[in-house]
Design a protein around this motif. Structure first.
Motif, PDB file in Angstrom:
ATOM      1  N   UNK A 101     120.321  73.322 -63.838  1.00  0.00           N
ATOM      2  CA  UNK A 101     119.326  73.224 -62.774  1.00  0.00           C
ATOM      3  C   UNK A 101     119.085  71.746 -62.468  1.00  0.00           C
ATOM      4  N   UNK A 102     119.971  71.119 -61.687  1.00  0.00           N
ATOM      5  CA  UNK A 102     119.840  69.677 -61.445  1.00  0.00           C
ATOM      6  C   UNK A 102     118.578  69.348 -60.654  1.00  0.00           C
ATOM      7  N   UNK A 103     117.953  68.232 -60.989  1.00  0.00           N
ATOM      8  CA  UNK A 103     116.736  67.784 -60.312  1.00  0.00           C
ATOM      9  C   UNK A 103     117.011  66.493 -59.558  1.00  0.00           C
ATOM     10  N   UNK A 104     116.416  66.376 -58.380  1.00  0.00           N
ATOM     11  CA  UNK A 104     116.592  65.197 -57.548  1.00  0.00           C
ATOM     12  C   UNK A 104     115.227  64.732 -57.039  1.00  0.00           C
ATOM     13  N   UNK A 105     115.192  63.517 -56.521  1.00  0.00           N
ATOM     14  CA  UNK A 105     114.018  63.049 -55.802  1.00  0.00           C
ATOM     15  C   UNK A 105     114.095  63.634 -54.392  1.00  0.00           C
ATOM     16  N   UNK A 110     120.831  62.834 -49.475  1.00  0.00           N
ATOM     17  CA  UNK A 110     122.008  62.961 -50.341  1.00  0.00           C
ATOM     18  C   UNK A 110     122.732  61.622 -50.467  1.00  0.00           C
ATOM     19  N   UNK A 111     122.841  60.913 -49.373  1.00  0.00           N
ATOM     20  CA  UNK A 111     123.526  59.621 -49.410  1.00  0.00           C
ATOM     21  C   UNK A 111     122.767  58.625 -50.293  1.00  0.00           C
ATOM     22  N   UNK A 112     121.458  58.594 -50.159  1.00  0.00           N
ATOM     23  CA  UNK A 112     120.647  57.687 -50.977  1.00  0.00           C
ATOM     24  C   UNK A 112     120.753  58.036 -52.457  1.00  0.00           C
ATOM     25  N   UNK A 113     120.810  59.329 -52.744  1.00  0.00           N
ATOM     26  CA  UNK A 113     120.926  59.767 -54.136  1.00  0.00           C
ATOM     27  C   UNK A 113     122.236  59.292 -54.746  1.00  0.00           C
ATOM     28  N   UNK A 114     123.321  59.485 -54.031  1.00  0.00           N
ATOM     29  CA  UNK A 114     124.618  59.063 -54.557  1.00  0.00           C
ATOM     30  C   UNK A 114     124.711  57.540 -54.623  1.00  0.00           C
ATOM     31  N   UNK A 115     124.087  56.857 -53.684  1.00  0.00           N
ATOM     32  CA  UNK A 115     124.083  55.390 -53.715  1.00  0.00           C
ATOM     33  C   UNK A 115     123.372  54.904 -54.974  1.00  0.00           C
ATOM     34  N   UNK A 135     133.248  59.751 -49.206  1.00  0.00           N
ATOM     35  CA  UNK A 135     134.334  60.610 -49.687  1.00  0.00           C
ATOM     36  C   UNK A 135     133.808  61.711 -50.597  1.00  0.00           C
ATOM     37  N   UNK A 136     132.857  61.375 -51.458  1.00  0.00           N
ATOM     38  CA  UNK A 136     132.295  62.364 -52.385  1.00  0.00           C
ATOM     39  C   UNK A 136     131.521  63.440 -51.627  1.00  0.00           C
ATOM     40  N   UNK A 137     130.755  63.029 -50.627  1.00  0.00           N
ATOM     41  CA  UNK A 137     130.017  64.000 -49.815  1.00  0.00           C
ATOM     42  C   UNK A 137     130.976  64.899 -49.039  1.00  0.00           C
ATOM     43  N   UNK A 138     132.053  64.326 -48.564  1.00  0.00           N
ATOM     44  CA  UNK A 138     133.053  65.107 -47.846  1.00  0.00           C
ATOM     45  C   UNK A 138     133.731  66.103 -48.775  1.00  0.00           C
ATOM     46  N   UNK A 139     133.999  65.693 -49.993  1.00  0.00           N
ATOM     47  CA  UNK A 139     134.643  66.556 -50.970  1.00  0.00           C
ATOM     48  C   UNK A 139     133.836  67.817 -51.227  1.00  0.00           C
ATOM     49  N   UNK A 140     132.502  67.695 -51.259  1.00  0.00           N
ATOM     50  CA  UNK A 140     131.643  68.852 -51.544  1.00  0.00           C
ATOM     51  C   UNK A 140     131.068  69.480 -50.276  1.00  0.00           C
ATOM     52  N   UNK A 141     131.536  69.021 -49.109  1.00  0.00           N
ATOM     53  CA  UNK A 141     131.125  69.635 -47.852  1.00  0.00           C
ATOM     54  C   UNK A 141     129.714  69.324 -47.421  1.00  0.00           C
ATOM     55  N   UNK A 142     129.215  68.125 -47.705  1.00  0.00           N
ATOM     56  CA  UNK A 142     127.840  67.758 -47.341  1.00  0.00           C
ATOM     57  C   UNK A 142     127.763  66.551 -46.406  1.00  0.00           C
ATOM     58  N   UNK A 143     128.879  66.147 -45.835  1.00  0.00           N
ATOM     59  CA  UNK A 143     128.846  64.978 -44.955  1.00  0.00           C
ATOM     60  C   UNK A 143     127.909  65.174 -43.765  1.00  0.00           C
ATOM     61  N   UNK A 144     127.833  66.397 -43.253  1.00  0.00           N
ATOM     62  CA  UNK A 144     126.984  66.642 -42.085  1.00  0.00           C
ATOM     63  C   UNK A 144     125.501  66.667 -42.440  1.00  0.00           C
ATOM     64  N   UNK A 145     125.188  66.693 -43.744  1.00  0.00           N
ATOM     65  CA  UNK A 145     123.793  66.683 -44.178  1.00  0.00           C
ATOM     66  C   UNK A 145     123.486  65.477 -45.051  1.00  0.00           C
ATOM     67  N   UNK A 147     122.318  62.583 -44.516  1.00  0.00           N
ATOM     68  CA  UNK A 147     121.127  61.772 -44.272  1.00  0.00           C
ATOM     69  C   UNK A 147     119.867  62.608 -44.065  1.00  0.00           C
ATOM     70  N   UNK A 148     119.910  63.837 -44.563  1.00  0.00           N
ATOM     71  CA  UNK A 148     118.727  64.703 -44.533  1.00  0.00           C
ATOM     72  C   UNK A 148     118.036  64.666 -45.894  1.00  0.00           C
ATOM     73  N   UNK A 149     116.702  64.747 -45.932  1.00  0.00           N
ATOM     74  CA  UNK A 149     116.002  64.784 -47.221  1.00  0.00           C
ATOM     75  C   UNK A 149     116.436  65.992 -48.047  1.00  0.00           C
ATOM     76  N   UNK A 150     116.571  65.803 -49.327  1.00  0.00           N
ATOM     77  CA  UNK A 150     117.055  66.862 -50.215  1.00  0.00           C
ATOM     78  C   UNK A 150     116.075  68.034 -50.282  1.00  0.00           C
ATOM     79  N   UNK A 151     114.800  67.782 -49.991  1.00  0.00           N
ATOM     80  CA  UNK A 151     113.807  68.860 -50.080  1.00  0.00           C
ATOM     81  C   UNK A 151     114.147  70.045 -49.174  1.00  0.00           C
ATOM     82  N   UNK A 152     114.970  69.820 -48.145  1.00  0.00           N
ATOM     83  CA  UNK A 152     115.372  70.903 -47.255  1.00  0.00           C
ATOM     84  C   UNK A 152     116.678  71.568 -47.624  1.00  0.00           C
ATOM     85  N   UNK A 153     117.272  71.173 -48.754  1.00  0.00           N
ATOM     86  CA  UNK A 153     118.567  71.731 -49.165  1.00  0.00           C
ATOM     87  C   UNK A 153     118.393  73.121 -49.785  1.00  0.00           C
TER      88      UNK A 153
END
Length: 330
Positions: A101-105, A110-115, A135-145, A147-153
């Motif tokens: 159960x991974x936790x994030x801010x 998503x981009x800020x988290x990986x940065x 590249x990592x976001x593209x690999x997991x299919x999240x490039x289109x999201x 720059x959206x806050x993770x709270x909406x994921x």
């Protein structure tokens, strides 16, 4: 796509082995009992290995030993050819981990988290770092999201972000704890697709209770019970079972005469019957498959009874094999 950065990640001077994980009689004893008994693993490179077992089987203990977070009572092990006790810090630098159960801010994207995570592993030019993140976001299919806050994921999107986070340092081994648990079928499908894409870059060792998922994506399966290893084999070998040929039939109508005819055949080892309301399901174990192909069905309907609504060779499922091993301890 992601190999651009491998020269920037310190991988040490370990020898290049065929096995990413290799243990020899690895055991762990506590005052309350034995948690792991003589575990012998050999996990090849670029393998997806499902690590299965009931609660308390010893899976978490084994993972802690592999990462040097706990000391073995006896036996030894290597990851990347490095000793799991003496070289544990070097091993962990080359492993990506995803908690169940991974936790994030949630206010971060998503981009800020990986940065943020990437800053712990890489200190080169920002343009190179940003490409790694993209590249990592593209690999997991999240490039289109990105720059959206993770709270909406959704739950599945969070898990995919967790996999991207675990892979951001380009590990040679990923350890995933229930990566597809508690998410909807579409989310599970997406996670499995990501795991299949990752196979070309890394080795995946993951625990799960979703046996259908294991059967779909795994190359190898390890099954534990009460700290002991019950199985360690390529999935095709495990699904082949003992090699026994069993036919599964669904019948309606009068079956007693057909039962007598089949049971008297020398090539029929056993006929097991399960009654389901107004029909029966038969499992016919045979010693001669050619005879079964030629005579089984004609013998069944010789006098016009019973009516056969389904007929075919029984396929072994991982769930059946797992339950048989765990419940019978064979």
């Amino acid at each position: 796509m992601l190999s651009t950065f491998r020269q920037n990640v310190g991988h040490g001077d370990a020898r290049s082995d065929a096995y990413v994980i290799e243990t020899h009689n690895l055991s762990k004893r506590y005052k309350t009992g034995i948690a792991l008994k003589g575990l012998n693993l050999r996990i090849p490179k670029n393998t997806i290995c499902g690590f299965l077992g009931p609660n308390g089987a010893g899976k978490s203990t084994a993972i802690r030993l592999l990462l040097g977070l706990s000391k073995a009572s006896s036996g030894n092990g290597m990851v990347f050819g490095l000793d799991i006790e003496r070289d544990s810090v070097a091993i962990r630098r080359r492993v990506g981990y995803l908690a169940q159960d991974p936790h994030f801010y949630d206010h971060m994207t998503a981009r800020q988290t990986l940065r943020f995570v990437c800053s712990f592993f890489y200190s080169g030019p920002s343009s190179v770092l940003e490409k790694r993140i993209s590249d990592s976001l593209d690999l997991v299919g999240l490039n289109d999201k990105a720059d959206r806050p993770i709270k909406g994921f959704s739950g599945g999107e969070r898990q995919r972000l967790g996999i991207a986070q675990a892979y951001i340092n380009h590990p040679q081994l990923m350890i995933l704890d229930e990566p597809a648990a508690s998410i909807d079928p579409i989310g599970r499908r997406d996670i499995l697709e990501v795991m299949q894409r990752l196979r070309q870059y890394t080795t995946i060792f993951y625990s799960t209770h979703l046996l259908d998922d294991v059967q779909r994506v795994s190359d190898m399966v390890v099954i534990l019970k009460d700290g002991e290893m019950l199985a360690h084999a390529p999935i095709e070998e495990l699904l082949a079972g003992s090699g026994e040929v069993v036919y599964e039939l669904q019948l309606e109508g009068e079956t007693s005469s057909a039962y007598e005819r089949l049971s008297s055949q020398a090539w029929v080892k056993q006929v097991s019957v399960m009654r389901e309301r107004d029909q029966e399901r038969w499992y016919v174990s045979v010693s001669d498959e050619e005879s079964a192909k030629m005579f089984l069905l004609p013998l069944l309907i010789q006098d016009g009874q019973p009516y056969v609504s389904a007929f075919g060779r029984k396929k072994h499922g991982l769930e059946d094999i797992f339950l048989s091993m765990v419940e019978n301890d064979k």
